[in-house]
Design a protein around this motif. Structure first.
Motif, PDB file in Angstrom:
ATOM      1  N   MET A  73       0.825  -1.207   0.000  1.00  0.00           N
ATOM      2  CA  MET A  73       0.000   0.000   0.000  1.00  0.00           C
ATOM      3  C   MET A  73       0.859   1.258   0.000  1.00  0.00           C
ATOM      4  O   MET A  73       0.492   2.281  -0.586  1.00  0.00           O
ATOM      5  CB  MET A  73      -0.949   0.005   1.206  1.00  0.00           C
ATOM      6  N   ALA A  74       2.029   1.198   0.645  1.00  0.00           N
ATOM      7  CA  ALA A  74       2.923   2.364   0.629  1.00  0.00           C
ATOM      8  C   ALA A  74       3.392   2.627  -0.802  1.00  0.00           C
ATOM      9  O   ALA A  74       3.425   3.786  -1.267  1.00  0.00           O
ATOM     10  CB  ALA A  74       4.111   2.119   1.554  1.00  0.00           C
ATOM     11  N   ALA A 125       4.347  -6.807   6.994  1.00  0.00           N
ATOM     12  CA  ALA A 125       3.838  -5.883   5.971  1.00  0.00           C
ATOM     13  C   ALA A 125       3.081  -6.640   4.897  1.00  0.00           C
ATOM     14  O   ALA A 125       2.780  -6.087   3.836  1.00  0.00           O
ATOM     15  CB  ALA A 125       5.006  -5.117   5.349  1.00  0.00           C
ATOM     16  N   LYS A 126       2.759  -7.921   5.185  1.00  0.00           N
ATOM     17  CA  LYS A 126       2.113  -8.779   4.188  1.00  0.00           C
ATOM     18  C   LYS A 126       0.621  -8.957   4.456  1.00  0.00           C
ATOM     19  O   LYS A 126       0.049 -10.003   4.192  1.00  0.00           O
ATOM     20  CB  LYS A 126       2.799 -10.146   4.168  1.00  0.00           C
ATOM     21  N   GLN A 158     -10.929   0.387   4.727  1.00  0.00           N
ATOM     22  CA  GLN A 158     -10.672   1.755   5.169  1.00  0.00           C
ATOM     23  C   GLN A 158      -9.275   1.893   5.753  1.00  0.00           C
ATOM     24  O   GLN A 158      -8.580   2.887   5.527  1.00  0.00           O
ATOM     25  CB  GLN A 158     -11.716   2.165   6.225  1.00  0.00           C
ATOM     26  N   ALA A 159      -8.825   0.857   6.504  1.00  0.00           N
ATOM     27  CA  ALA A 159      -7.502   0.914   7.113  1.00  0.00           C
ATOM     28  C   ALA A 159      -6.398   0.929   6.058  1.00  0.00           C
ATOM     29  O   ALA A 159      -5.356   1.574   6.242  1.00  0.00           O
ATOM     30  CB  ALA A 159      -7.310  -0.275   8.059  1.00  0.00           C
ATOM     31  N   LEU A 160      -6.632   0.259   4.943  1.00  0.00           N
ATOM     32  CA  LEU A 160      -5.611   0.207   3.886  1.00  0.00           C
ATOM     33  C   LEU A 160      -5.631   1.428   2.996  1.00  0.00           C
ATOM     34  O   LEU A 160      -4.581   2.004   2.677  1.00  0.00           O
ATOM     35  CB  LEU A 160      -5.806  -1.056   3.020  1.00  0.00           C
ATOM     36  N   PHE A 161      -6.796   1.850   2.584  1.00  0.00           N
ATOM     37  CA  PHE A 161      -6.881   2.850   1.511  1.00  0.00           C
ATOM     38  C   PHE A 161      -7.139   4.283   1.987  1.00  0.00           C
ATOM     39  O   PHE A 161      -6.825   5.222   1.277  1.00  0.00           O
ATOM     40  CB  PHE A 161      -7.976   2.441   0.507  1.00  0.00           C
ATOM     41  N   ASP A 162      -7.746   4.462   3.136  1.00  0.00           N
ATOM     42  CA  ASP A 162      -8.143   5.823   3.560  1.00  0.00           C
ATOM     43  C   ASP A 162      -7.035   6.464   4.384  1.00  0.00           C
ATOM     44  O   ASP A 162      -6.259   5.779   5.046  1.00  0.00           O
ATOM     45  CB  ASP A 162      -9.435   5.770   4.365  1.00  0.00           C
TER      46      ASP A 162
END
Length: 497
Positions: free
Chosen positions: A213-214, A455-456, A493-497
């Motif tokens: 995601m980073a 981080a997986k 939401q935790a990943l993208f927002d």
């Protein structure tokens, strides 16, 4: 002089009588007698000692029986009817005593009378008094019967009142016990809540800030024009994101298709399209977990060693007992002694009951016994641990199939849930493990552990997309409250927002 022969003298002479024994013979006899006496004394001292009685072993204490509840007795005062009957009885008894005294006086006068006419009159009076006395006795008897009836009615009322009071006391005790149980359960829940519990966003922090995601945010963060170069970078990011080749390829095709149709003019819209597709993938129908089967509801927990099966079982048990549920744990991983010891610690910590067998024993036998024990004791949930690898010639998957068949024999329909525990740090390897276990025993839900240490976290997307198996639990910390139910919307939401 005559020889000495005895201890007495001849009368009138002062000399002992003649016995025919010489002085030496007398001395010999005296010595023998002395020897016999000494021998008897020595024997008495040697054999005549009293034997010291052996200390009695303390008798085993009889088991203490529960204290008997004292019988509740109620005494009610007599009512007006009973008091009236008692007065009638007293009056009848007094009347009978009065007639008896009059009859005795008249009888004595009749015996003392000299005049025949007077004697006849008195005897007639005695007979009349005797008849009246008999009638008074009958009146007294009837009065006593009526009083007894009233007394019995009062005793019945006393018994009924005693039963009512006892029932009230029992109901009050039951209410107090239930209130205490609910207070204890509330305290346990409050303790779990007070211990905190990390959020899913905190658990996904590494995935968002260090994982794919980073890189995805870096790709779409600038003002770049959307072209094939962006799609190539997107493909590289996704294929190295531990979400699986199939899932990564699908997400790239979604972005390419929208780009071809000119639906996406800027990078943020591509990111939004990927977000929507990920939300669709992870939003799977979730079966009822830890409830609905049995009772008891039987959960079979599978997974390789090191994935966190035992810890996950302990956290689930702690959460269930915190809600007032009765939980039985089955130590079915008999090939790893540390698993049983660890499960024993979790059982004691969470207030669950543990059923275990000998090291290296038959896992199916242990789990069969645990299911039967849970049934007999009215448990709500039984969670069975299983082996992650075997030290025998039997393949692991065949052993797990056997365990599942034995569960169904112990309780038809069991297990009601097969929970696969996966280590999130394994990335794509976790997806392969899920495929193997699902083919063998039919996994119904997944618990993904150690999400906070990797981080997986994108592996969740691949599992849901490729296997169509819902992730029900995620581990984001060490505390029992850190084993959280997976919420797809919260995850996206935790990943993208």
């Amino acid at each position: 002089m005559s020889p000495v022969s005895g201890g007495t003298t001849q009368p009138g002479t002062g000399t002992p009588p003649d016995t025919g024994l010489t002085g030496g013979e007398v001395v010999g006899i005296g010595g023998a007698a002395l020897f016999v006496v000494l021998a008897l004394v020595a024997a008495r001292k040697l054999f005549g000692k009293k034997r010291v009685p052996e200390a009695r072993k303390p008798e085993a204490e009889a088991p203490q029986l529960p204290a008997e509840r004292p019988e509740l007795r109620v005494e009610l005062p007599p009512n007006e009817a009973e008091l009236a009957r008692r007065r009638e009885l007293d009056d009848a008894h007094a009347r009978m005593d009065e007639l008896r005294r009059e009859r005795e006086t008249a009888s004595f006068a009749a015996h003392a009378a000299k005049d025949p006419a007077e004697k006849a009159r008195l005897e007639a009076q005695v007979r009349a008094l005797k008849e009246r006395e008999e009638e008074a006795k009958r009146v007294e008897y009837r009065a006593k019967k009526l009083l007894d009836d009233e007394t019995r009615e009062r005793r019945k009322r006393e018994q009924a009142e005693a039963v009512r009071l006892r029932d009230e006391a029992l109901a009050q005790e039951a209410a107090q016990a239930e209130a205490a149980r609910q207070a204890e359960a509330a305290a346990a829940r409050a303790k779990v809540e007070a211990e905190g519990g990390r959020t899913l966003a905190q658990g996904l922090d590494r995935t968002k800030n260090q994982g794919f995601m980073a890189r995805l945010n870096g790709l779409f963060g600038g003002q770049r024009a959307m072209d094939e170069s962006v799609l190539s970078e997107l493909e590289e990011i996704l294929f190295t994101a531990d979400i699986g080749v199939r899932t990564a390829d699908h997400l790239v095709e979604v972005a390419r298709d929208k780009l071809k149709r000119s639906e996406l003019k800027d990078p943020e819209r591509i990111k939004g399209a990927i977000r929507d597709e990920v939300a669709r993938m992870v939003d799977l129908p979730v079966p009822r977990s830890l409830e609905g089967g049995g009772p008891p509801h039987v959960v079979m927990v599978v997974g390789v060693n090191g994935a966190g099966k035992t810890t996950t079982i302990g956290k689930l048990a702690a959460q269930l007992t915190g809600k007032g549920k009765k939980v039985v744990l089955a130590a079915g991983d008999t090939f790893r002694a540390a698993a049983t010891e660890q499960l024993d610690v979790w059982a004691g910590r969470g207030g669950a009951q543990l059923v275990k067998g000998p090291d290296g024993g038959d896992p199916s036998a242990v789990i069969f016994e645990a299911v039967k024990k849970a049934q007999a004791e009215g448990a709500d949930v039984i969670i069975a641990d299983t082996a992650g690898r075997l030290h025998t010639k039997a393949p692991l998957m065949e052993e797990l199939k056997k365990v599942k068949r034995v569960m169904d024999k112990a309780l038809p329909g069991a297990p009601h849930e097969v929970l696969l525990v996966l280590d999130a740090t394994n990335g794509q390897n976790a997806i392969q493990q899920a495929k193997q276990f699902h083919e063998a025993v039919g996994v119904s839900a997944i618990a993904l552990t150690k999400l906070d240490g990797t981080a997986k976290g994108g592996v969740i997307i691949g599992i849901c997309d490729e296997l169509k198996l819902p992730v029900v639990w995620v581990g984001v910390g060490e505390k029992p409250a850190d084993l959280r139910r997976f919420e797809p919307r919260e995850f996206v939401q935790a990943l993208f927002d």
